[in-house]
Design a protein around this motif. Structure first.
Motif, PDB file in Angstrom:
ATOM      1  N   TYR B  12       0.856  -1.183   0.000  1.00  8.46           N
ATOM      2  CA  TYR B  12       0.000   0.000   0.000  1.00  8.46           C
ATOM      3  C   TYR B  12       0.895   1.237   0.000  1.00  8.46           C
ATOM      4  O   TYR B  12       2.064   1.179   0.420  1.00  8.46           O
ATOM      5  CB  TYR B  12      -0.885   0.027   1.258  1.00  8.46           C
ATOM      6  CG  TYR B  12      -2.108  -0.865   1.186  1.00  8.46           C
ATOM      7  CD1 TYR B  12      -3.307  -0.393   0.665  1.00  8.46           C
ATOM      8  CD2 TYR B  12      -2.057  -2.182   1.635  1.00  8.46           C
ATOM      9  CE1 TYR B  12      -4.431  -1.202   0.604  1.00  8.46           C
ATOM     10  CE2 TYR B  12      -3.178  -2.999   1.579  1.00  8.46           C
ATOM     11  CZ  TYR B  12      -4.357  -2.503   1.061  1.00  8.46           C
ATOM     12  OH  TYR B  12      -5.468  -3.306   1.001  1.00  8.46           O
ATOM     13  N   ALA B  16      -1.749   5.515   2.670  1.00 10.18           N
ATOM     14  CA  ALA B  16      -2.761   4.514   3.018  1.00 10.18           C
ATOM     15  C   ALA B  16      -2.369   3.762   4.285  1.00 10.18           C
ATOM     16  O   ALA B  16      -3.212   3.475   5.145  1.00 10.18           O
ATOM     17  CB  ALA B  16      -2.952   3.536   1.857  1.00 10.18           C
ATOM     18  N   HIS B  20      -4.389   3.870   7.726  1.00  7.18           N
ATOM     19  CA  HIS B  20      -4.866   2.596   8.275  1.00  7.18           C
ATOM     20  C   HIS B  20      -4.527   2.466   9.751  1.00  7.18           C
ATOM     21  O   HIS B  20      -5.380   2.167  10.582  1.00  7.18           O
ATOM     22  CB  HIS B  20      -4.260   1.426   7.499  1.00  7.18           C
ATOM     23  CG  HIS B  20      -4.530   0.088   8.139  1.00  7.18           C
ATOM     24  ND1 HIS B  20      -3.692  -0.445   9.077  1.00  7.18           N
ATOM     25  CD2 HIS B  20      -5.538  -0.801   7.962  1.00  7.18           C
ATOM     26  CE1 HIS B  20      -4.179  -1.624   9.477  1.00  7.18           C
ATOM     27  NE2 HIS B  20      -5.299  -1.871   8.817  1.00  7.18           N
ATOM     28  N   TRP B  21      -3.259   2.724  10.095  1.00  4.58           N
ATOM     29  CA  TRP B  21      -2.833   2.486  11.475  1.00  4.58           C
ATOM     30  C   TRP B  21      -3.312   3.559  12.440  1.00  4.58           C
ATOM     31  O   TRP B  21      -3.616   3.260  13.596  1.00  4.58           O
ATOM     32  CB  TRP B  21      -1.308   2.311  11.545  1.00  4.58           C
ATOM     33  CG  TRP B  21      -0.928   0.987  10.966  1.00  4.58           C
ATOM     34  CD1 TRP B  21      -0.318   0.746   9.765  1.00  4.58           C
ATOM     35  CD2 TRP B  21      -1.172  -0.306  11.543  1.00  4.58           C
ATOM     36  NE1 TRP B  21      -0.158  -0.601   9.553  1.00  4.58           N
ATOM     37  CE2 TRP B  21      -0.665  -1.270  10.631  1.00  4.58           C
ATOM     38  CE3 TRP B  21      -1.760  -0.740  12.725  1.00  4.58           C
ATOM     39  CZ2 TRP B  21      -0.740  -2.644  10.870  1.00  4.58           C
ATOM     40  CZ3 TRP B  21      -1.826  -2.104  12.969  1.00  4.58           C
ATOM     41  CH2 TRP B  21      -1.328  -3.036  12.055  1.00  4.58           C
ATOM     42  N   ALA B  24      -6.860   2.713  12.955  1.00 10.32           N
ATOM     43  CA  ALA B  24      -6.936   1.478  13.753  1.00 10.32           C
ATOM     44  C   ALA B  24      -6.732   1.783  15.235  1.00 10.32           C
ATOM     45  O   ALA B  24      -7.496   1.317  16.095  1.00 10.32           O
ATOM     46  CB  ALA B  24      -5.882   0.480  13.273  1.00 10.32           C
ATOM     47  N   THR B  66     -11.536   9.141   7.765  1.00  8.13           N
ATOM     48  CA  THR B  66     -12.140   8.118   6.909  1.00  8.13           C
ATOM     49  C   THR B  66     -12.533   8.693   5.550  1.00  8.13           C
ATOM     50  O   THR B  66     -12.357   8.039   4.521  1.00  8.13           O
ATOM     51  CB  THR B  66     -13.359   7.486   7.608  1.00  8.13           C
ATOM     52  OG1 THR B  66     -12.920   6.858   8.813  1.00  8.13           O
ATOM     53  CG2 THR B  66     -14.030   6.449   6.714  1.00  8.13           C
ATOM     54  N   ARG B  69      -9.459   8.944   3.696  1.00  2.99           N
ATOM     55  CA  ARG B  69      -9.017   7.603   3.335  1.00  2.99           C
ATOM     56  C   ARG B  69      -9.803   7.061   2.135  1.00  2.99           C
ATOM     57  O   ARG B  69      -9.235   6.441   1.233  1.00  2.99           O
ATOM     58  CB  ARG B  69      -9.201   6.687   4.544  1.00  2.99           C
ATOM     59  CG  ARG B  69      -8.521   5.358   4.369  1.00  2.99           C
ATOM     60  CD  ARG B  69      -8.566   4.588   5.665  1.00  2.99           C
ATOM     61  NE  ARG B  69      -8.102   3.220   5.474  1.00  2.99           N
ATOM     62  CZ  ARG B  69      -8.227   2.277   6.385  1.00  2.99           C
ATOM     63  NH1 ARG B  69      -8.801   2.549   7.531  1.00  2.99           N
ATOM     64  NH2 ARG B  69      -7.786   1.056   6.142  1.00  2.99           N
ATOM     65  N   ARG B  73      -8.348   6.047  -1.323  1.00  7.85           N
ATOM     66  CA  ARG B  73      -8.587   4.683  -1.808  1.00  7.85           C
ATOM     67  C   ARG B  73      -9.143   4.703  -3.227  1.00  7.85           C
ATOM     68  O   ARG B  73      -8.789   3.886  -4.074  1.00  7.85           O
ATOM     69  CB  ARG B  73      -9.567   3.988  -0.850  1.00  7.85           C
ATOM     70  CG  ARG B  73     -10.077   2.617  -1.277  1.00  7.85           C
ATOM     71  CD  ARG B  73      -8.968   1.591  -1.284  1.00  7.85           C
ATOM     72  NE  ARG B  73      -9.503   0.269  -1.604  1.00  7.85           N
ATOM     73  CZ  ARG B  73      -9.847  -0.112  -2.820  1.00  7.85           C
ATOM     74  NH1 ARG B  73      -9.714   0.724  -3.837  1.00  7.85           N
ATOM     75  NH2 ARG B  73     -10.332  -1.330  -3.036  1.00  7.85           N
ATOM     76  N   HIS B  97     -13.637  -5.251   3.966  1.00  7.43           N
ATOM     77  CA  HIS B  97     -13.094  -3.913   3.756  1.00  7.43           C
ATOM     78  C   HIS B  97     -14.203  -2.885   3.537  1.00  7.43           C
ATOM     79  O   HIS B  97     -14.192  -1.816   4.150  1.00  7.43           O
ATOM     80  CB  HIS B  97     -12.110  -3.916   2.587  1.00  7.43           C
ATOM     81  CG  HIS B  97     -10.843  -4.659   2.913  1.00  7.43           C
ATOM     82  ND1 HIS B  97      -9.968  -5.118   1.963  1.00  7.43           N
ATOM     83  CD2 HIS B  97     -10.317  -5.035   4.115  1.00  7.43           C
ATOM     84  CE1 HIS B  97      -8.952  -5.731   2.544  1.00  7.43           C
ATOM     85  NE2 HIS B  97      -9.148  -5.691   3.859  1.00  7.43           N
ATOM     86  N   TYR B 101     -15.447   0.438   5.937  1.00  5.77           N
ATOM     87  CA  TYR B 101     -15.716   1.818   5.522  1.00  5.77           C
ATOM     88  C   TYR B 101     -17.112   2.247   5.932  1.00  5.77           C
ATOM     89  O   TYR B 101     -17.314   3.369   6.422  1.00  5.77           O
ATOM     90  CB  TYR B 101     -15.541   1.981   4.002  1.00  5.77           C
ATOM     91  CG  TYR B 101     -14.090   1.962   3.575  1.00  5.77           C
ATOM     92  CD1 TYR B 101     -13.222   2.966   3.990  1.00  5.77           C
ATOM     93  CD2 TYR B 101     -13.594   0.941   2.769  1.00  5.77           C
ATOM     94  CE1 TYR B 101     -11.894   2.949   3.634  1.00  5.77           C
ATOM     95  CE2 TYR B 101     -12.255   0.918   2.397  1.00  5.77           C
ATOM     96  CZ  TYR B 101     -11.412   1.915   2.823  1.00  5.77           C
ATOM     97  OH  TYR B 101     -10.100   1.898   2.468  1.00  5.77           O
ATOM     98  N   HIS B 171     -10.871  -9.480  10.803  1.00  3.18           N
ATOM     99  CA  HIS B 171      -9.826  -8.812  10.029  1.00  3.18           C
ATOM    100  C   HIS B 171      -8.435  -9.148  10.580  1.00  3.18           C
ATOM    101  O   HIS B 171      -7.532  -9.522   9.830  1.00  3.18           O
ATOM    102  CB  HIS B 171     -10.084  -7.295  10.121  1.00  3.18           C
ATOM    103  CG  HIS B 171      -9.116  -6.430   9.379  1.00  3.18           C
ATOM    104  ND1 HIS B 171      -9.056  -6.387   8.002  1.00  3.18           N
ATOM    105  CD2 HIS B 171      -8.184  -5.544   9.831  1.00  3.18           C
ATOM    106  CE1 HIS B 171      -8.125  -5.502   7.645  1.00  3.18           C
ATOM    107  NE2 HIS B 171      -7.570  -4.984   8.733  1.00  3.18           N
ATOM    108  N   MET B 190       0.772  -3.903   4.566  1.00  2.00           N
ATOM    109  CA  MET B 190       0.210  -2.833   5.367  1.00  2.00           C
ATOM    110  C   MET B 190       1.058  -2.550   6.605  1.00  2.00           C
ATOM    111  O   MET B 190       0.782  -1.626   7.356  1.00  2.00           O
ATOM    112  CB  MET B 190      -1.228  -3.219   5.773  1.00  2.00           C
ATOM    113  CG  MET B 190      -2.097  -2.097   6.289  1.00  2.00           C
ATOM    114  SD  MET B 190      -2.056  -0.611   5.282  1.00  2.00           S
ATOM    115  CE  MET B 190      -3.723  -0.598   4.598  1.00  2.00           C
TER     116      MET B 190
END
Lengths: 193, 202
Positions: B12, B16, B20-21, B24, B66, B69, B73, B97, B101, B171, B190
């Motif tokens: 990625y 991204a 993501h992290w 998360a 988001t 993101r 994406r 996935h 979202y 996940h 990732m």
């Protein structure tokens, strides 16, 4: 002066319901002009256990006061309820709202005291009525006064229950989030007119 | 950029990976903080109130991140799924996935609606991180039966949170399975730190 007294007396021959007895009872005491810049009308309370302090930025006071003429002394304070600030954005945006002072409906709170007495320790007690949100309750405000020539500083504080006046509605009727006890403090600098 | 070229990437993009992290970490914090704050009693009103303010602040942060993101994406094709996946595995990966979202948007929006419909709404304005004013959603302004409506929205918000927890388990489980059982490098696409270490070793 004699004429005024006579006129008052004459009026009082009219039905007593005109309420002339007060006018005859005492000469009104000297008027004091409040120095807004040096005066504060403060309050403190607790929110989730933590205390906070605030002030009303706008208020007007009509003060007649002479230690030697307490019968002719009186206090009439009108407070702009939308002017409360506590230094916290969230709290300050809440205070004028419907749950609290409801400033749109009740823009003013008022304290009127026509009975002022002196205590043995030299302090004074102003007894009257406090009206918030159109709820009128008796309130006795103890205060001290320091007079230097034509300048005076009056200080006092009194505790009240906000719930007595319906301040704090809905989720705030109980003291869970915001304490019911509120301490009101005054520090007034005034000049004799 | 051609799809073939983009798909050939093994990892990625950095943006991204960072999104993501960060999201998360925020999500896990929100789940922990959310579970904690709703279970605090009256004796801990101060902490409870503080936690609610943080929860709202981080929730809206997640919503904003988001949107960024999703925009990223849509404009940056991710590396292709590993070869040899069964079609149901591909479908499941996609579904997870897309599901994330949907949850990442709906959880903060439901929370925002909950705050706006709450009986506290009139007295508790939201200031994100104590500074940025977040207005209440206008839809709930004249609401009368606030307790009832807020209670229903709270149930929805809670449901979203629990579906999120379920999806997280799926996940993370899938990522670990790919890494330790399939050994297909999916997790490394990732995981910046793991990838770097691997590249140093090789």
């Amino acid at each position: 002066m004699l004429r005024i007294a006579l006129t008052a007396a004459a009026l009082c021959l009219a039905p007593m319901i005109l309420g002339c007895s007060d006018a005859l009872a005492a000469e009104p005491a000297a008027v004091w002009r409040v120095d807004q810049a040096k005066s504060t009308l403060g309050f403190s309370g607790t929110q989730t256990g933590k205390s906070f302090d605030g002030v009303f930025k706008r208020f007007e006071a009509e003060i007649r006061f002479e230690p030697a003429n307490l019968e002719g002394s009186s206090i009439d304070v009108t407070v702009d309820t939308a002017s409360a600030v506590t230094g916290d954005r969230q709290r300050d945006s809440a205070l004028p709202g419907a749950d609290w002072f409801a400033s749109k409906t009740f823009p003013e709170a008022r304290f009127v005291a026509n009975r002022i007495t002196k205590a043995s320790d030299g302090s004074f007690l102003a007894e009257g009525d406090l009206t918030i949100r159109d709820v009128k309750r008796p309130l006795a405000l103890p205060f001290t006064v320091e007079i230097n020539g034509n300048d005076a500083i009056a200080s006092g504080e009194v505790s009240l229950m906000r719930s007595d006046f319906g301040v704090g509605r809905g989720e705030f009727e109980t003291g869970q989030w915001v304490g019911l006890d509120v301490r009101v403090t005054i520090s007034i600098a005034a000049e004799r007119q | 950029m051609s799809i073939a070229f983009a798909s050939a990437q093994s990892r990625y993009t950095s943006v991204a990976i960072i999104l993501h992290w960060v999201i998360a970490a925020l999500i896990i914090g929100q789940i922990a903080g959310g579970l904690l704050m709703v279970n605090l009693g009256e004796s801990q009103s101060a902490l409870k109130f503080e936690l609610f303010q943080w929860h709202k602040s981080f929730g809206i942060t997640i919503l904003v991140l988001t949107f960024i993101r999703i925009a990223w994406r849509l404009t940056h094709r991710p590396p292709a799924l590993p070869q040899g996946l069964k079609s149901y595995e591909r479908a499941l990966a996609r579904l997870t996935h897309v599901g994330f979202y949907v949850l990442l948007v709906s959880a903060p929006v439901a929370g925002w609606a909950l705050v706006s419909a709450s009986p506290f709404a009139a007295s508790v304005q939201t200031y994100l991180f104590g500074f940025i004013h977040l207005p209440h959603l206008p839809f709930f302004e004249g609401l009368e039966n606030r307790r009832e409506v807020a209670g229903q929205i709270a149930e929805v918000h809670k449901l979203i949170a629990f579906v999120m927890i379920g999806l997280l388990v799926l996940h993370i489980g899938a990522a670990l399975k790919h890494h330790f059982l399939d050994r297909d490098g999916v997790l490394l696409r990732m995981a910046p730190f793991l990838a770097r270490r691997k590249s140093i070793q090789s």
